[in-house]
Design an enzyme around this catalytic site. Structure first.
Site, short mmCIF file in Angstrom:
data_model
loop_
_atom_site.label_atom_id
_atom_site.label_comp_id
_atom_site.label_asym_id
_atom_site.label_seq_id
_atom_site.Cartn_x
_atom_site.Cartn_y
_atom_site.Cartn_z
N TYR A 1 42.67 35.64 40.84
CA TYR A 1 43.37 34.71 41.96
C TYR A 1 44.23 33.90 41.18
O TYR A 1 44.38 33.85 40.04
CB TYR A 1 42.32 33.89 42.80
CG TYR A 1 41.32 35.35 43.61
CD1 TYR A 1 42.08 36.06 44.18
CD2 TYR A 1 40.01 35.19 43.18
CE1 TYR A 1 41.28 37.16 44.78
CE2 TYR A 1 39.41 36.37 43.75
CZ TYR A 1 40.12 37.21 44.67
OH TYR A 1 38.91 38.19 45.18
N ARG B 1 34.92 27.49 37.95
CA ARG B 1 34.37 28.72 37.74
C ARG B 1 35.65 29.72 36.91
O ARG B 1 36.83 29.75 37.30
CB ARG B 1 34.20 29.33 38.85
CG ARG B 1 33.25 30.74 38.62
CD ARG B 1 33.07 31.50 40.02
NE ARG B 1 31.83 32.25 39.79
CZ ARG B 1 31.72 33.55 40.67
NH1 ARG B 1 32.34 33.75 41.33
NH2 ARG B 1 30.64 34.08 40.45
N GLY C 1 23.88 36.32 42.64
CA GLY C 1 24.90 36.53 43.43
C GLY C 1 24.10 37.52 44.47
O GLY C 1 23.46 37.38 45.45
#
Length: 363
Positions: free
Chosen positions: A179, A226, A313
Protein backbone atom coordinates in the site's frame (compact mmCIF):
# COMPACT_ATOMS: atom_id res chain seq x y z
CA UNK A 1 3.44 -21.60 26.82
CA UNK A 2 4.37 -19.62 29.92
CA UNK A 3 6.12 -16.78 28.08
CA UNK A 4 3.08 -16.05 25.92
CA UNK A 5 1.19 -15.25 29.11
CA UNK A 6 3.75 -12.93 30.67
CA UNK A 7 2.65 -9.27 30.80
CA UNK A 8 4.33 -6.91 28.35
CA UNK A 9 4.91 -3.18 28.59
CA UNK A 10 4.10 -1.85 25.16
CA UNK A 11 4.59 1.89 25.09
CA UNK A 12 1.99 3.44 27.38
CA UNK A 13 0.12 0.14 27.81
CA UNK A 14 0.70 -2.96 29.90
CA UNK A 15 -0.61 -6.01 28.08
CA UNK A 16 -1.78 -9.06 30.08
CA UNK A 17 -0.36 -11.46 27.49
CA UNK A 18 1.77 -11.49 24.34
CA UNK A 19 -0.86 -13.04 22.08
CA UNK A 20 -1.84 -10.12 19.83
CA UNK A 21 -4.53 -10.00 17.16
CA UNK A 22 -3.11 -8.95 13.80
CA UNK A 23 -4.98 -6.45 11.60
CA UNK A 24 -7.28 -8.49 9.33
CA UNK A 25 -9.34 -7.01 6.51
CA UNK A 26 -12.83 -8.54 6.70
CA UNK A 27 -14.97 -6.23 4.50
CA UNK A 28 -17.92 -6.02 6.93
CA UNK A 29 -18.35 -2.25 7.09
CA UNK A 30 -21.78 -0.83 6.36
CA UNK A 31 -22.73 1.85 3.80
CA UNK A 32 -20.25 4.72 3.44
CA UNK A 33 -17.56 2.60 5.12
CA UNK A 34 -19.18 2.95 8.55
CA UNK A 35 -18.39 0.27 11.19
CA UNK A 36 -21.56 -1.18 12.68
CA UNK A 37 -22.83 -3.43 15.44
CA UNK A 38 -21.56 -6.60 13.76
CA UNK A 39 -17.98 -5.32 13.76
CA UNK A 40 -18.31 -4.33 17.41
CA UNK A 41 -19.45 -7.85 18.26
CA UNK A 42 -16.58 -9.41 16.29
CA UNK A 43 -13.87 -7.39 18.03
CA UNK A 44 -15.41 -7.72 21.49
CA UNK A 45 -15.40 -11.50 21.07
CA UNK A 46 -11.59 -11.29 20.74
CA UNK A 47 -10.94 -8.91 23.63
CA UNK A 48 -8.81 -11.48 25.49
CA UNK A 49 -5.96 -10.71 23.06
CA UNK A 50 -3.10 -8.84 24.68
CA UNK A 51 -3.81 -6.18 22.07
CA UNK A 52 -6.24 -6.06 19.15
CA UNK A 53 -4.91 -4.23 16.10
CA UNK A 54 -8.03 -3.40 14.13
CA UNK A 55 -8.15 -3.82 10.37
CA UNK A 56 -6.77 -1.48 7.69
CA UNK A 57 -8.94 1.65 7.85
CA UNK A 58 -9.04 4.47 5.31
CA UNK A 59 -7.37 7.53 6.73
CA UNK A 60 -9.03 9.77 4.15
CA UNK A 61 -11.95 9.62 1.75
CA UNK A 62 -11.65 8.31 -1.80
CA UNK A 63 -9.00 5.64 -1.27
CA UNK A 64 -10.95 2.40 -1.11
CA UNK A 65 -9.12 -0.77 -2.10
CA UNK A 66 -11.51 -3.40 -0.67
CA UNK A 67 -14.99 -2.05 -1.44
CA UNK A 68 -16.42 -2.57 2.07
CA UNK A 69 -13.51 -1.71 4.35
CA UNK A 70 -14.03 0.86 7.15
CA UNK A 71 -12.93 4.47 7.24
CA UNK A 72 -12.10 6.95 10.00
CA UNK A 73 -12.63 10.27 8.17
CA UNK A 74 -16.33 11.00 8.85
CA UNK A 75 -18.35 11.67 11.97
CA UNK A 76 -20.50 8.61 11.24
CA UNK A 77 -17.39 6.42 11.06
CA UNK A 78 -16.04 7.84 14.31
CA UNK A 79 -19.37 7.06 15.98
CA UNK A 80 -19.40 3.61 14.41
CA UNK A 81 -15.92 2.80 15.66
CA UNK A 82 -16.94 4.05 19.13
CA UNK A 83 -19.31 1.06 19.28
CA UNK A 84 -16.32 -1.23 18.79
CA UNK A 85 -13.97 0.46 21.24
CA UNK A 86 -16.67 0.63 23.91
CA UNK A 87 -17.47 -3.07 23.43
CA UNK A 88 -13.80 -4.11 23.55
CA UNK A 89 -13.09 -2.02 26.64
CA UNK A 90 -16.21 -3.34 28.36
CA UNK A 91 -14.85 -6.84 27.77
CA UNK A 92 -11.48 -5.88 29.28
CA UNK A 93 -9.55 -5.49 26.06
CA UNK A 94 -7.22 -2.98 24.42
CA UNK A 95 -7.44 -1.92 20.76
CA UNK A 96 -5.33 0.07 18.30
CA UNK A 97 -6.60 1.25 14.90
CA UNK A 98 -4.51 0.62 11.80
CA UNK A 99 -4.65 3.75 9.63
CA UNK A 100 -3.99 3.30 5.95
CA UNK A 101 -3.87 4.61 2.40
CA UNK A 102 -4.31 2.01 -0.33
CA UNK A 103 -2.15 3.74 -2.95
CA UNK A 104 -2.09 1.90 -6.27
CA UNK A 105 -4.26 -0.91 -4.81
CA UNK A 106 -7.25 1.46 -4.96
CA UNK A 107 -9.48 1.25 -8.02
CA UNK A 108 -11.59 3.82 -9.92
CA UNK A 109 -14.72 1.64 -9.60
CA UNK A 110 -14.45 1.94 -5.80
CA UNK A 111 -13.69 5.66 -5.75
CA UNK A 112 -16.11 7.45 -8.11
CA UNK A 113 -13.77 7.07 -11.05
CA UNK A 114 -10.75 8.55 -9.30
CA UNK A 115 -7.39 7.29 -10.59
CA UNK A 116 -5.24 5.80 -7.83
CA UNK A 117 -1.93 7.39 -6.87
CA UNK A 118 1.49 5.84 -6.27
CA UNK A 119 5.17 6.80 -6.20
CA UNK A 120 5.51 5.70 -9.83
CA UNK A 121 2.99 4.83 -12.60
CA UNK A 122 3.39 1.06 -12.20
CA UNK A 123 0.29 -1.14 -11.86
CA UNK A 124 -0.27 -4.21 -9.72
CA UNK A 125 -0.22 -7.22 -12.04
CA UNK A 126 -0.34 -10.31 -9.83
CA UNK A 127 -4.00 -10.15 -8.79
CA UNK A 128 -7.40 -8.54 -9.39
CA UNK A 129 -9.52 -6.29 -7.19
CA UNK A 130 -13.06 -7.04 -5.97
CA UNK A 131 -15.58 -4.42 -7.10
CA UNK A 132 -19.39 -4.14 -7.40
CA UNK A 133 -18.85 -5.21 -11.03
CA UNK A 134 -16.91 -8.33 -10.08
CA UNK A 135 -13.16 -8.83 -10.08
CA UNK A 136 -11.29 -6.32 -12.23
CA UNK A 137 -7.66 -5.78 -13.21
CA UNK A 138 -5.81 -3.09 -11.32
CA UNK A 139 -5.29 0.16 -13.21
CA UNK A 140 -2.10 2.11 -13.82
CA UNK A 141 -1.78 4.69 -11.02
CA UNK A 142 -0.93 8.34 -11.38
CA UNK A 143 2.47 9.38 -10.06
CA UNK A 144 1.97 11.40 -6.89
CA UNK A 145 3.53 14.86 -7.04
CA UNK A 146 5.87 15.95 -4.26
CA UNK A 147 3.63 18.91 -3.43
CA UNK A 148 0.68 16.54 -2.85
CA UNK A 149 2.44 14.53 -0.15
CA UNK A 150 1.99 17.02 2.74
CA UNK A 151 -1.78 16.81 2.22
CA UNK A 152 -1.71 13.04 2.66
CA UNK A 153 0.51 13.37 5.73
CA UNK A 154 -2.07 15.78 7.13
CA UNK A 155 -4.78 13.23 6.30
CA UNK A 156 -3.01 10.60 8.40
CA UNK A 157 -2.66 13.11 11.21
CA UNK A 158 -6.39 13.87 11.11
CA UNK A 159 -7.14 10.14 11.05
CA UNK A 160 -5.07 9.79 14.23
CA UNK A 161 -7.15 12.54 15.85
CA UNK A 162 -10.35 10.83 14.73
CA UNK A 163 -9.13 7.53 16.18
CA UNK A 164 -8.69 9.31 19.51
CA UNK A 165 -12.24 10.62 19.28
CA UNK A 166 -13.44 7.08 18.55
CA UNK A 167 -11.92 5.78 21.78
CA UNK A 168 -8.98 3.74 20.54
CA UNK A 169 -5.96 3.12 22.76
CA UNK A 170 -3.50 3.99 19.99
CA UNK A 171 -2.87 3.65 16.27
CA UNK A 172 -0.75 1.53 13.97
CA UNK A 173 0.58 3.15 10.79
CA UNK A 174 0.17 0.70 7.90
CA UNK A 175 3.52 0.58 6.12
CA UNK A 176 3.16 -2.93 4.69
CA UNK A 177 1.71 -5.15 1.96
CA UNK A 178 2.15 -2.94 -1.07
CA UNK A 179 0.00 0.00 0.00
CA UNK A 180 1.03 3.63 -0.37
CA UNK A 181 3.72 3.99 2.31
CA UNK A 182 5.22 0.60 1.47
CA UNK A 183 5.13 1.50 -2.24
CA UNK A 184 7.35 4.49 -1.50
CA UNK A 185 9.67 2.46 0.73
CA UNK A 186 10.55 -0.34 -1.71
CA UNK A 187 12.46 0.25 -4.94
CA UNK A 188 10.41 -2.15 -7.06
CA UNK A 189 7.46 0.23 -6.89
CA UNK A 190 9.30 3.51 -6.26
CA UNK A 191 11.30 4.45 -9.34
CA UNK A 192 11.01 8.21 -8.95
CA UNK A 193 13.79 10.73 -8.45
CA UNK A 194 13.91 13.71 -6.14
CA UNK A 195 13.21 14.03 -2.44
CA UNK A 196 11.04 10.89 -2.24
CA UNK A 197 12.93 8.53 -4.56
CA UNK A 198 16.31 6.92 -5.06
CA UNK A 199 18.26 6.18 -1.88
CA UNK A 200 16.53 4.51 1.08
CA UNK A 201 16.56 7.74 3.14
CA UNK A 202 14.46 9.39 0.43
CA UNK A 203 12.16 6.41 -0.15
CA UNK A 204 11.46 6.19 3.60
CA UNK A 205 10.87 9.95 3.93
CA UNK A 206 7.09 9.77 3.36
CA UNK A 207 6.60 7.00 5.93
CA UNK A 208 8.68 8.83 8.51
CA UNK A 209 6.79 12.08 7.91
CA UNK A 210 3.53 10.23 8.55
CA UNK A 211 4.88 8.65 11.74
CA UNK A 212 6.11 12.00 12.97
CA UNK A 213 2.72 13.63 12.29
CA UNK A 214 0.80 10.85 14.00
CA UNK A 215 3.08 10.98 17.04
CA UNK A 216 2.24 14.66 17.52
CA UNK A 217 -1.36 13.54 18.09
CA UNK A 218 -0.91 10.49 20.30
CA UNK A 219 2.59 10.62 21.64
CA UNK A 220 4.97 8.03 20.26
CA UNK A 221 4.23 5.55 23.05
CA UNK A 222 0.78 4.92 21.56
CA UNK A 223 1.91 4.59 17.93
CA UNK A 224 3.07 1.43 16.16
CA UNK A 225 4.29 0.71 12.63
CA UNK A 226 3.75 -2.40 10.53
CA UNK A 227 6.15 -3.36 7.71
CA UNK A 228 6.50 -6.34 5.35
CA UNK A 229 10.01 -6.21 3.84
CA UNK A 230 9.75 -9.56 2.04
CA UNK A 231 6.07 -9.77 1.14
CA UNK A 232 5.48 -9.81 -2.63
CA UNK A 233 1.72 -9.31 -2.29
CA UNK A 234 0.45 -6.54 -4.59
CA UNK A 235 3.41 -7.04 -6.96
CA UNK A 236 5.96 -5.83 -4.41
CA UNK A 237 9.70 -6.43 -4.44
CA UNK A 238 12.87 -4.73 -3.27
CA UNK A 239 16.44 -5.23 -4.44
CA UNK A 240 17.85 -5.12 -0.89
CA UNK A 241 15.23 -5.93 1.76
CA UNK A 242 17.86 -6.57 4.43
CA UNK A 243 19.43 -3.20 3.80
CA UNK A 244 16.03 -1.53 4.02
CA UNK A 245 15.33 -3.30 7.32
CA UNK A 246 18.68 -2.36 8.82
CA UNK A 247 18.38 1.29 7.85
CA UNK A 248 14.76 1.61 8.94
CA UNK A 249 15.26 -0.23 12.25
CA UNK A 250 18.07 2.16 13.16
CA UNK A 251 16.14 5.26 12.10
CA UNK A 252 13.00 4.25 14.00
CA UNK A 253 14.92 4.34 17.28
CA UNK A 254 14.62 8.13 17.10
CA UNK A 255 10.84 7.90 17.52
CA UNK A 256 10.51 5.69 20.63
CA UNK A 257 7.42 3.99 19.18
CA UNK A 258 5.17 1.66 21.15
CA UNK A 259 6.28 -1.14 18.81
CA UNK A 260 7.49 -2.23 15.39
CA UNK A 261 5.31 -4.96 13.85
CA UNK A 262 7.14 -7.07 11.26
CA UNK A 263 5.65 -9.53 8.78
CA UNK A 264 8.58 -11.91 8.59
CA UNK A 265 8.00 -13.66 5.25
CA UNK A 266 6.26 -13.62 1.88
CA UNK A 267 2.70 -14.86 1.34
CA UNK A 268 3.71 -16.21 -2.09
CA UNK A 269 7.15 -17.48 -1.00
CA UNK A 270 8.80 -15.62 -3.88
CA UNK A 271 11.25 -13.69 -1.72
CA UNK A 272 13.30 -15.47 0.92
CA UNK A 273 15.39 -14.16 3.77
CA UNK A 274 15.63 -13.43 7.47
CA UNK A 275 14.55 -9.89 8.23
CA UNK A 276 13.81 -10.33 11.93
CA UNK A 277 17.44 -10.94 12.92
CA UNK A 278 18.84 -7.66 11.56
CA UNK A 279 15.82 -5.74 12.80
CA UNK A 280 16.29 -7.20 16.29
CA UNK A 281 19.96 -6.31 16.18
CA UNK A 282 19.40 -2.65 15.32
CA UNK A 283 15.94 -1.84 16.68
CA UNK A 284 15.90 -0.97 20.39
CA UNK A 285 12.14 -1.01 20.98
CA UNK A 286 9.40 -3.62 21.33
CA UNK A 287 9.32 -6.01 18.36
CA UNK A 288 6.22 -7.92 17.28
CA UNK A 289 6.55 -10.87 14.91
CA UNK A 290 3.83 -11.99 12.50
CA UNK A 291 3.09 -14.56 9.78
CA UNK A 292 2.73 -18.30 10.17
CA UNK A 293 3.58 -18.75 13.84
CA UNK A 294 2.19 -21.65 15.80
CA UNK A 295 1.79 -21.01 19.53
CA UNK A 296 4.76 -23.30 20.16
CA UNK A 297 7.02 -21.40 17.77
CA UNK A 298 5.77 -18.09 19.16
CA UNK A 299 6.67 -19.09 22.71
CA UNK A 300 10.08 -20.33 21.57
CA UNK A 301 10.77 -17.10 19.62
CA UNK A 302 10.04 -15.02 22.71
CA UNK A 303 12.21 -17.33 24.84
CA UNK A 304 15.08 -16.93 22.38
CA UNK A 305 14.76 -13.14 22.45
CA UNK A 306 13.90 -12.94 18.75
CA UNK A 307 10.67 -10.99 19.40
CA UNK A 308 8.69 -9.64 22.35
CA UNK A 309 5.22 -10.72 21.19
CA UNK A 310 3.44 -12.39 18.29
CA UNK A 311 0.46 -11.14 16.29
CA UNK A 312 -1.75 -14.01 15.13
CA UNK A 313 -4.00 -13.69 12.10
CA UNK A 314 -6.10 -16.58 10.82
CA UNK A 315 -6.01 -18.33 14.20
CA UNK A 316 -7.80 -15.31 15.68
CA UNK A 317 -10.33 -15.27 12.86
CA UNK A 318 -11.48 -18.77 13.72
CA UNK A 319 -10.83 -18.75 17.48
CA UNK A 320 -12.20 -15.71 19.28
CA UNK A 321 -10.92 -17.17 22.57
CA UNK A 322 -7.45 -17.95 21.22
CA UNK A 323 -5.51 -17.19 24.45
CA UNK A 324 -7.77 -19.53 26.43
CA UNK A 325 -7.35 -22.30 23.86
CA UNK A 326 -3.58 -21.92 23.92
CA UNK A 327 -3.50 -21.88 27.71
CA UNK A 328 -5.54 -25.09 27.94
CA UNK A 329 -3.91 -26.81 24.96
CA UNK A 330 -7.36 -27.06 23.35
CA UNK A 331 -8.05 -27.80 19.71
CA UNK A 332 -8.41 -24.89 17.30
CA UNK A 333 -11.37 -24.20 15.03
CA UNK A 334 -10.16 -24.26 11.41
CA UNK A 335 -10.65 -20.95 9.55
CA UNK A 336 -12.86 -20.87 6.47
CA UNK A 337 -11.16 -18.73 3.78
CA UNK A 338 -14.36 -18.72 1.70
CA UNK A 339 -15.94 -16.38 4.28
CA UNK A 340 -12.96 -14.10 4.95
CA UNK A 341 -14.43 -11.24 2.88
CA UNK A 342 -18.12 -12.12 2.54
CA UNK A 343 -20.89 -10.09 4.18
CA UNK A 344 -22.76 -11.04 7.33
CA UNK A 345 -22.00 -13.05 10.47
CA UNK A 346 -21.11 -16.36 8.78
CA UNK A 347 -17.40 -16.99 9.24
CA UNK A 348 -17.17 -13.77 11.23
CA UNK A 349 -18.98 -13.86 14.56
CA UNK A 350 -20.23 -17.46 14.54
CA UNK A 351 -17.01 -19.35 15.37
CA UNK A 352 -17.57 -21.22 18.67
CA UNK A 353 -15.63 -20.57 21.85
CA UNK A 354 -14.72 -23.32 24.27
CA UNK A 355 -17.50 -22.13 26.57
CA UNK A 356 -20.15 -22.06 23.84
CA UNK A 357 -19.07 -25.47 22.56
CA UNK A 358 -19.38 -26.93 26.06
CA UNK A 359 -22.89 -25.52 26.42
CA UNK A 360 -23.88 -27.07 23.10
CA UNK A 361 -22.74 -30.56 24.10
CA UNK A 362 -25.56 -32.96 25.02
CA UNK A 363 -25.85 -33.76 28.72
Amino acid sequence: MDLLFQPLTLGALTLPNRILMAPLTRCRAEADHVPGDLMAEYYAQRASAGLIIAEATMAMEGNSAFWKEPGIYSEAQIAGWRKTTDAVHAAGGRIFLQIWHGGRACHPLLNNGRQPVAPSPIAITDDEVRTPQGKQPYTVPRELHDEEIPGIVAGFQQAAKNAQAAGFDGVEVHGANGYLLDEFLRDGSNQRTGAYGGIIANRARFMLEVIDAVCTVWGSDRVGLRISPLNSYNSMIDSDPIGVCTWLATKLNEFNLAYLHVMRSDFAQQQQGDVLTPIREYYQGTLIGNMGYSPEEANAAIAAGKVDAIAFGSLFIANPDLPERIQHNAAFNPPNPATFYTPGPEGYTDYPTLASAALAEPV
